[in-house]
Scaffold this motif. Structure first.
Motif, PDB file in Angstrom:
ATOM      1  N   ARG A  56      -6.134   3.590  10.182  1.00 34.06           N
ATOM      2  CA  ARG A  56      -6.081   5.021  10.454  1.00 34.06           C
ATOM      3  C   ARG A  56      -5.484   5.786   9.273  1.00 34.06           C
ATOM      4  N   PHE A 110     -12.045   2.731   0.763  1.00 37.06           N
ATOM      5  CA  PHE A 110     -11.817   2.538   2.207  1.00 37.06           C
ATOM      6  C   PHE A 110     -12.649   1.345   2.704  1.00 37.06           C
ATOM      7  N   LYS A 122      -5.639   4.676   6.154  1.00 38.13           N
ATOM      8  CA  LYS A 122      -6.624   4.594   5.071  1.00 38.13           C
ATOM      9  C   LYS A 122      -7.752   5.601   5.288  1.00 38.13           C
ATOM     10  N   LEU A 123      -8.144   5.765   6.556  1.00 36.43           N
ATOM     11  CA  LEU A 123      -9.220   6.728   6.847  1.00 36.43           C
ATOM     12  C   LEU A 123      -8.730   8.155   6.575  1.00 36.43           C
ATOM     13  N   THR A 124      -7.470   8.435   6.985  1.00 43.61           N
ATOM     14  CA  THR A 124      -6.923   9.781   6.739  1.00 43.61           C
ATOM     15  C   THR A 124      -6.868  10.054   5.234  1.00 43.61           C
ATOM     16  N   CYS A 156      -8.713   8.724   2.908  1.00 36.63           N
ATOM     17  CA  CYS A 156     -10.089   8.898   2.424  1.00 36.63           C
ATOM     18  C   CYS A 156     -10.596  10.311   2.756  1.00 36.63           C
ATOM     19  N   MET A 191     -11.505  -1.965  11.635  1.00 34.93           N
ATOM     20  CA  MET A 191     -12.265  -0.741  11.936  1.00 34.93           C
ATOM     21  C   MET A 191     -12.644  -0.724  13.422  1.00 34.93           C
ATOM     22  N   THR A 217     -10.751  -2.256   3.937  1.00 37.76           N
ATOM     23  CA  THR A 217     -10.530  -2.213   5.384  1.00 37.76           C
ATOM     24  C   THR A 217     -11.357  -3.302   6.046  1.00 37.76           C
TER      25      THR A 217
END
Lengths: 503, 243
Positions: B10, B114, B12-14, B16, B123, B118
């Motif tokens: 989460r 990402f 890493k996604l934020t 990105c 994921m 990941t």
């Protein structure tokens, strides 16, 4: 003993097909039994396993009359996702059954679906990795595994679920003799120590018979025999290969393939093969043997011009292979690949066999009538006459391999390169394919065969070369194989001096 | 030691999304340059090398050159520097090209970062945390496994067809003989997906509403704080851009 699998199948029919694919099968398999299943092409071996898992009709729509019971429970009442309580099923191609990127995740896939505690999952995965000796690659990507490693991972994922029944469809089809022996040893151990009931569709080596109790012989969708192993061996023999064709005549003055210090390295500095010196004369029937990953496929790719030699030269028919002439040289060669599905794409058997005629120069002048006659002759030769209009994807694996052979021989090649053409085939099917190759060989066609089957190499080839660790390490006359047994054991081509595979 | 792989998906996604949207909103070359630098620094700190960016960087340079040429010919910002017939070159083409190049670089490198750092299982867990049933969330790792398998299959089909006299070496040959490579690939894809579907079903897939993962994702408080910081920073960029 208590029956754990009770089959009373009257008929199993696929939509649009009159003839039932399975019929009149009534048998019981007891708890803790080890059953080997055998039979000819399209005899219904794999389908029988599908029926036991209830995948037919739940997954593969078909009409089934009769009952299949597992531990006294009718499988039609058990949802597919609940079958994991009863059995584990390993299908023919292991790479198709893996769904996770990493080995450890794949091993845990089934047990994680059962909502066991993380500790229990970890403990079972560790236990299986130790049992199968795969701990070293637990963190590897599943698409980077060799055939043997993939087989073990899929088996491990099923074993981790600790089901009382195991169904395995030709689990050693792509394995070298050593890995194959290892796998059967594990299965035998499971059967003896944990009383797991095992059903294995056996391959041509028949090695499973060492541990099996009974053999189920299938023919045309029904049970032909269900015998103890000893009786099966008395009745059917060991499936020993016999070459019935004329002797091989080699023209020592004409080179067909010459590898002069040719080597190849794949991207990422992965060794394909070290410098190879190899010569194949006209009319020769040479078998290349070696373990999985020993460099056999790279050697073939070098010969086929699919990869460039990093060093050295490759010559075909006395001409150095270059980018310009590779196409013309390939037209003189017939390639028979391990997986027939890589080349089959036409919508009928006839079309598939005839397709090659369009791409080969010598036959371009054939009239339609001549073409049809040639196709018909080829169909008879490979034993697929009568199936001209059938879609190739509806043929069994063995029949598809014969179809691939047909599409090779129809163009009258001067050289045939066959990469494990009998993998996945049973004894009679293999014999059929090898006999066809032997007959072509006696007609003067040069054959280069890659195989894991030492008996096949000994009985059909006149010369054997051995690859080990990406090098050609041995070469000897096929008929004198017995003199080289110790070397073959040392190179791990025969496990622990087990010579049964050669008898 | 700092490892991107160990961070919560989460975060890493934020990270990105923060990079992508900031790059799209901001027109500042300096800020975009800093963002690109941050990607490279974070990669260096985590992996000690930028090797994984090599192929993508070559592609970016090719795209960057094209962007430069297009802006050179069609750019109309800034002062007119040179005119010859219909060709007019304006002074703004360099800054526009640099900004476009930086934006493309940030978007592609952050998405790539990402993706490679990941785990697909992480994921899937992230999606499950967001309320997506695991039967669908698990499609992420399954698809991630399917792609390399199909690439391998395609290569072996091309080799096989090429060896039997159907040339599949160059792009033109591949296009001309498309049915010979695509049809077997489709058959293989159907067979693989069929086998995989049956295999997962027989291993209890979908039996319960949830499933256990060997390595659970866990958002540490510091990671939570970092997510908040990133969101606040993005808010700051938005406000500054509007004002």
């Amino acid at each position: 003993m208590k029956p754990i699998i009770q089959l009373d199948l009257k008929e199993l029919t696929f939509p649009g097909v009159k003839e039932p694919a399975l019929k009149n099968i009534k048998l019981n398999i007891n708890e803790g039994e080890f059953i080997a299943i055998t039979g000819g092409a399209a005899s219904g071996k794999s389908l029988l396993l599908h029926a036991i898992t209830s995948a037919a009709p739940k997954f593969y729509p078909c009409q089934l009359s009769g009952t299949v019971k597992l531990a006294d429970k009718d499988v039609s009442e058990i949802p597919l996702f609940q079958m994991a309580d009863y059995l584990g099923y390993m299908m023919q191609e292991p790479q198709n059954q893996m769904v996770c990127r990493r080995v450890a995740d794949e091993l845990a896939f089934g047990i994680a679906n059962l909502n066991l505690s993380p500790e229990e999952i970890r403990s079972r995965v560790n236990e299986i990795m130790d049992f199968l000796g795969i701990r070293a690659f637990s963190d590897r990507f599943t698409d980077a595994l060799s055939g043997g490693q993939a087989q073990k991972v899929v088996l491990g994922s099923i074993l981790a679920m600790q089901t009382p029944i195991l169904l395995l469809d030709q689990p050693t089809a792509e394995l070298d003799p050593k890995t194959s022996s290892e796998l059967y040893r594990h299965l035998g151990q499971l059967n003896r120590e944990k009383k797991v009931t095992i059903l294995v569709v056996m391959d041509k080596s028949g090695e499973v018979l060492k541990d099996a109790h009974r053999v189920l012989v299938m023919e045309a969708g029904t049970v032909k025999d269900f015998l103890p192993v000893v009786d099966y061996q008395k009745k059917y023999g060991f499936g020993k290969n016999n070459r019935h064709a004329e002797p091989i005549k080699v023209d020592e003055n004409t080179d067909v393939i010459t590898l002069d210090g040719a080597s190849h390295t794949y991207k990422g500095s992965i060794t394909g093969c070290h410098p190879l010196d190899f010569n194949l004369k006209k009319g020769d029937f040479t078998a290349v043997i070696g373990q999985n990953g020993s460099g056999k496929s790279t050697m073939l790719k070098l010969i086929e011009g699919l990869v460039k030699p990093a060093a050295g030269n490759v010559e075909l028919f006395g001409t150095r292979v270059t980018k310009k002439n590779v196409g013309a040289l390939r037209r003189r060669i017939g390639f028979l690949f391990q997986n027939p599905d890589d080349q089959i794409f036409c919508s009928s058997v006839k079309e598939e066999i005839g397709y090659v005629l369009k791409n080969k120069n010598p036959t371009k002048d054939l009239t339609e009538e001549e073409s049809n006659q040639k196709i018909q002759e080829t169909l008879v030769l490979i034993g697929l006459d009568g199936l001209e209009e059938m879609h190739p994807q509806r043929l069994s694996r063995g029949q598809r391999q014969l179809l691939a052979l047909g599409s090779v021989v129809i163009s009258d090649p001067e050289l045939i390169i066959a990469d494990e053409p009998t993998s996945g085939l049973n004894g009679p099917q293999s014999q059929l394919v090898m006999e066809k190759l032997a007959r072509l060989s006696s007609q003067g066609i040069t054959i280069l065969l890659v195989t894991h089957d030492l008996a096949e190499a000994r009985d059909f080839a006149n010369r054997i070369v051995v690859m080990h660790n990406h090098e050609l390490v041995m070469e000897f006359e096929a008929a004198k194989m017995d003199n080289y047994i110790e070397d073959l054991v040392r190179l791990e081509l025969i496990e622990g001096g087990d010579l049964k595979c050669l008898n | 030691m700092f490892k991107l792989k160990d961070l919560d998906p989460r975060l890493k996604l934020t990270w990105c999304l923060f990079l992508v949207f900031t790059a799209l909103i901001s027109r500042s070359i300096v800020l975009n340059g800093i963002l690109l630098g941050l990607i490279l620094v974070s990669e260096l700190l985590s992996e000690k090398t930028l090797k994984s960016f090599k192929l993508l960087s070559i592609l970016l340079l090719i795209i960057g050159t094209q962007v430069l040429i297009i802006n050179l010919i069609f750019g109309r910002e800034g002062d007119l520097l040179y005119s010859w017939g219909i060709l007019e070159i304006y002074s703004g083409f360099i800054t526009t090209s640099i900004l476009a190049f930086l934006r493309i670089g940030i978007i592609s490198l952050s998405a790539f970062q990402f993706g490679i750092h990941t785990d697909t299982m992480d994921m899937a867990q992230m999606l499950i945390h967001w309320g997506i049933p695991y039967r669908y969330a698990m499609l992420v790792p399954m698809t991630a496994r399917f792609f390399p398998v199909m690439i391998g299959e395609y290569q072996s089909i091309c080799d096989s067809q090429s060896a039997r006299g159907v040339p599949c070496d160059t792009v033109v040959e591949k296009l001309r003989n498309l049915p010979a490579s695509i049809l077997p690939l489709m058959y293989r894809a159907m067979r693989i997906s069929n086998d995989a579907a049956l295999s997962v079903e027989l291993r209890g897939y979908g039996r319960y509403a949830s499933r256990i993962f060997q390595k659970k994702i866990n958002l540490h408080p510091i990671e939570g704080v970092m997510i908040i910081c990133l969101i606040m920073s993005f808010g700051g960029v938005v406000i500054k851009t509007i004002l």
